[in-house]
Scaffold this active site. Sequence first.
Site, PDB file in Angstrom:
ATOM      1  N   HIS A  56      -7.433  -5.082  10.260  1.00  0.00           N
ATOM      2  CA  HIS A  56      -7.202  -4.814   8.836  1.00  0.00           C
ATOM      3  C   HIS A  56      -5.898  -5.468   8.371  1.00  0.00           C
ATOM      4  CE1 HIS A  56      -5.199  -0.851  10.208  1.00  0.00           C
ATOM      5  NE2 HIS A  56      -4.238  -1.482   9.567  1.00  0.00           N
ATOM      6  N   ASP A  94       0.811  -1.220   0.000  1.00  0.00           N
ATOM      7  CA  ASP A  94       0.000   0.000   0.000  1.00  0.00           C
ATOM      8  C   ASP A  94       0.842   1.268   0.000  1.00  0.00           C
ATOM      9  OD1 ASP A  94       0.878  -0.513   2.627  1.00  0.00           O
ATOM     10  OD2 ASP A  94      -1.087  -1.223   3.246  1.00  0.00           O
ATOM     11  N   ASP A 116      -7.857  -3.296  14.485  1.00  0.00           N
ATOM     12  CA  ASP A 116      -9.224  -3.686  14.119  1.00  0.00           C
ATOM     13  C   ASP A 116      -9.249  -4.868  13.164  1.00  0.00           C
ATOM     14  OD1 ASP A 116      -8.052  -2.470  11.979  1.00  0.00           O
ATOM     15  OD2 ASP A 116      -9.627  -0.992  11.636  1.00  0.00           O
ATOM     16  N   GLU A 162      -9.765  -2.046   5.424  1.00  0.00           N
ATOM     17  CA  GLU A 162     -10.390  -1.767   6.715  1.00  0.00           C
ATOM     18  C   GLU A 162     -11.616  -2.661   6.912  1.00  0.00           C
ATOM     19  OE1 GLU A 162      -8.811   0.004   8.757  1.00  0.00           O
ATOM     20  OE2 GLU A 162      -8.269   1.990   8.040  1.00  0.00           O
TER      21      GLU A 162
HETATM   22  C1  F6R Z   1       1.280  -1.614   6.186  1.00  0.00           C
HETATM   23  C2  F6R Z   1      -0.034  -2.225   6.253  1.00  0.00           C
HETATM   24  C3  F6R Z   1      -0.849  -2.240   7.502  1.00  0.00           C
HETATM   25  C4  F6R Z   1      -0.042  -2.476   8.773  1.00  0.00           C
HETATM   26  C5  F6R Z   1      -0.943  -2.415  10.000  1.00  0.00           C
HETATM   27  C6  F6R Z   1      -0.151  -2.581  11.285  1.00  0.00           C
HETATM   28  O1  F6R Z   1       1.830  -1.738   4.876  1.00  0.00           O
HETATM   29  O2  F6R Z   1      -0.488  -2.702   5.262  1.00  0.00           O
HETATM   30  O3  F6R Z   1      -1.834  -3.247   7.410  1.00  0.00           O
HETATM   31  O4  F6R Z   1       0.584  -3.735   8.699  1.00  0.00           O
HETATM   32  O5  F6R Z   1      -1.610  -1.187  10.031  1.00  0.00           O
HETATM   33  O6  F6R Z   1       0.697  -1.486  11.442  1.00  0.00           O
HETATM   34  P1  F6R Z   1       1.866  -1.500  12.518  1.00  0.00           P
HETATM   35  O7  F6R Z   1       2.826  -2.567  12.082  1.00  0.00           O
HETATM   36  O8  F6R Z   1       2.495  -0.152  12.435  1.00  0.00           O
HETATM   37  O9  F6R Z   1       1.235  -1.815  13.826  1.00  0.00           O
END
Ligand code: F6R
Length: 266
Positions: free
Chosen positions: A138, A67, A136, A143
């Site tokens: 995702h 992403d 959550d 989301e």
């Molecule tokens: C990042 C991504 C997100 C993160 C998730 C957890 O490329 O796709 O799904 O893996 O938001 O973020 P952290 O690792 O910062 O807790």
Amino acid sequence: MEVIIQPSPVAAAKVAARIIEDLIRRKPSAVLGLATGGTPLGLYQELIRLHREKGLDFSGITTFNLDEYVGISPEHPASYHRFMQENLFDHVNILPGNIHIPDGNTKDVPRFCAGYEEQILKAGGIDLQVLGIGHDGHVGFNESTSSLVSRTRIKTLTEQTIAANQRFFSEGETVPHHVITMGVGTIMEARTCLMLAFGEGKGQAVADMAEGPVTAMCPATALQMHRQTILIVDTPAASRLKRTAYYNHVYLNKPDFQKVSAFPVV
Ligand code: F6R
């Protein structure tokens, strides 16, 4: 889903890095799907160490990131382009032409997204997708309520994700509300998914993902329907799992051939 519980994020990163090392040594032209955020940092540090000290060769590797924020330049300190350069690509011998990260500045989002999917297919598909999980549930930036068969597209972040990611932006700076993300369906086509999660705060999402019902309210639960997902967590992130004794038993009693990695190279 295989669940591996490790005593610390460092230990977990080492297990994850060994799986990727094994893949790269067996398939030097492997295609990796990569994630950003706090979770994979230890894994990337370990891969850099393996490159420097054990000659792990990234010259044949192709990567696709999950992403990118819409509307910030690749040079922006919080962009995922910058993140990947600083935390991995600048320190290994990957060829710049083999790196793919969604273009958050594209003038034609739907066309770009369709092209990203085509590039993944043209590269032969993703051998191993690194994933983190949101509080959550995702994955990527899919989301809650995302379609479980979604493809690469634009998504609007939730207030919770925006707040969680504020830490990567300067004080007073607004986190973009839109991102381009691989879809759940795109992620599901990776031959192996390697999910990492650390800390008590991720405990509920981890339990929902591994043991809860499959639901778009927690998009990571789609991975229960994936043929080869490895979930590596530290003890606090495992604190809400119900079957920890079984997961530990499985891990400690693996047949030798499964000890490093369990997936065939295609
Ligand atoms: C990042 C991504 C997100 C993160 C998730 C957890 O490329 O796709 O799904 O893996 O938001 O973020 P952290 O690792 O910062 O807790």
